[in-house]
Design an enzyme around this catalytic site. Sequence first.
Site, PDB file in Angstrom:
ATOM      1  N   HIS A 159       0.430   2.973  -4.502  1.00  0.00           N
ATOM      2  CA  HIS A 159      -0.454   1.815  -4.696  1.00  0.00           C
ATOM      3  C   HIS A 159      -1.923   2.170  -4.461  1.00  0.00           C
ATOM      4  O   HIS A 159      -2.808   1.340  -4.671  1.00  0.00           O
ATOM      5  CB  HIS A 159      -0.021   0.631  -3.814  1.00  0.00           C
ATOM      6  CG  HIS A 159      -0.353   0.752  -2.365  1.00  0.00           C
ATOM      7  ND1 HIS A 159       0.585   1.025  -1.393  1.00  0.00           N
ATOM      8  CD2 HIS A 159      -1.525   0.603  -1.705  1.00  0.00           C
ATOM      9  CE1 HIS A 159      -0.001   1.032  -0.204  1.00  0.00           C
ATOM     10  NE2 HIS A 159      -1.289   0.787  -0.376  1.00  0.00           N
ATOM     11  N   ASP A 208       6.960   3.721  -3.480  1.00  0.00           N
ATOM     12  CA  ASP A 208       5.514   3.789  -3.204  1.00  0.00           C
ATOM     13  C   ASP A 208       5.127   5.193  -2.749  1.00  0.00           C
ATOM     14  O   ASP A 208       4.818   5.436  -1.578  1.00  0.00           O
ATOM     15  CB  ASP A 208       5.151   2.752  -2.152  1.00  0.00           C
ATOM     16  CG  ASP A 208       3.651   2.529  -2.043  1.00  0.00           C
ATOM     17  OD1 ASP A 208       2.914   3.004  -2.933  1.00  0.00           O
ATOM     18  OD2 ASP A 208       3.218   1.868  -1.079  1.00  0.00           O
ATOM     19  N   SER A 226      -2.743   2.977   4.347  1.00  0.00           N
ATOM     20  CA  SER A 226      -1.961   3.301   3.158  1.00  0.00           C
ATOM     21  C   SER A 226      -2.099   4.766   2.778  1.00  0.00           C
ATOM     22  O   SER A 226      -3.200   5.303   2.711  1.00  0.00           O
ATOM     23  CB  SER A 226      -2.434   2.457   1.974  1.00  0.00           C
ATOM     24  OG  SER A 226      -2.221   1.097   2.216  1.00  0.00           O
TER      25      SER A 226
END
Length: 240
Positions: A67, A107, A191
């Site tokens: 992402h 992901d 992230s």
Amino acid sequence: MSLLWHITCLLLLNSCTPGFSMQHGIVGGKVSAPHSRPYMVYIRDKLRKATCGGFLVREDYVMTAAHCKLSHLMVYLGVNDTNFLPDGIEVDPIPHPKFSMKTGDHDIMLLKLKTPATLNKTVSIITFPKTENEEISKDCTVMGWGWQDYHHESPSSVLKEESVTLIDSANCGMADALCTEGSTGPARGDSGGPLVCGGVAQGIVSFYQKQKNGDHLAVYTHISHYLPWIHHTMNSSTQQ
């Protein structure tokens, strides 16, 4: 992972569209000794300035979250303080082909460096799992560059890290992920950074969710579940 992913989007993301970024942060973390995590990679889009974390797994490959994919990504190696960035390296992003922004599944992304890294004391590779079923240490570390509070923008320019403990997969709610839980850990933006357990990168920071008891459940992509894709992707580029 779908339900938790959508709940998380409502809780902490400015938007849940392709290319969103959480601006790195470790809540309750301590300042890392300078360059003590030489595999850590600072990732930034050179136009939008959005950022993510990542980690060097080969001289020419960085691993991160899918992402984090943007159009003009640059990676910065050997970073301690983001106020003093070295020259960036352009990359070709290779997200997992089954990644879904709607559900958050798969992901994981590899970034192919257009200029391979020069390994030294401040830039080095971290090991990732060799087999899918290898035993994982429950005592882990997560690290990043920024938000130090779950609710207020409070970035840190220097790398910070925090010790976290893996919880049983039954309590994680997702068979294909690793989870930690507590009042400290990755926050808005870590992230793409690694979950390091026993010196091995076992997970990739994906998202987190606030629990009813006030703690936060952090969810990590389980790297060992993607070993065939990782090796195929990296070996293909070597052969070319």
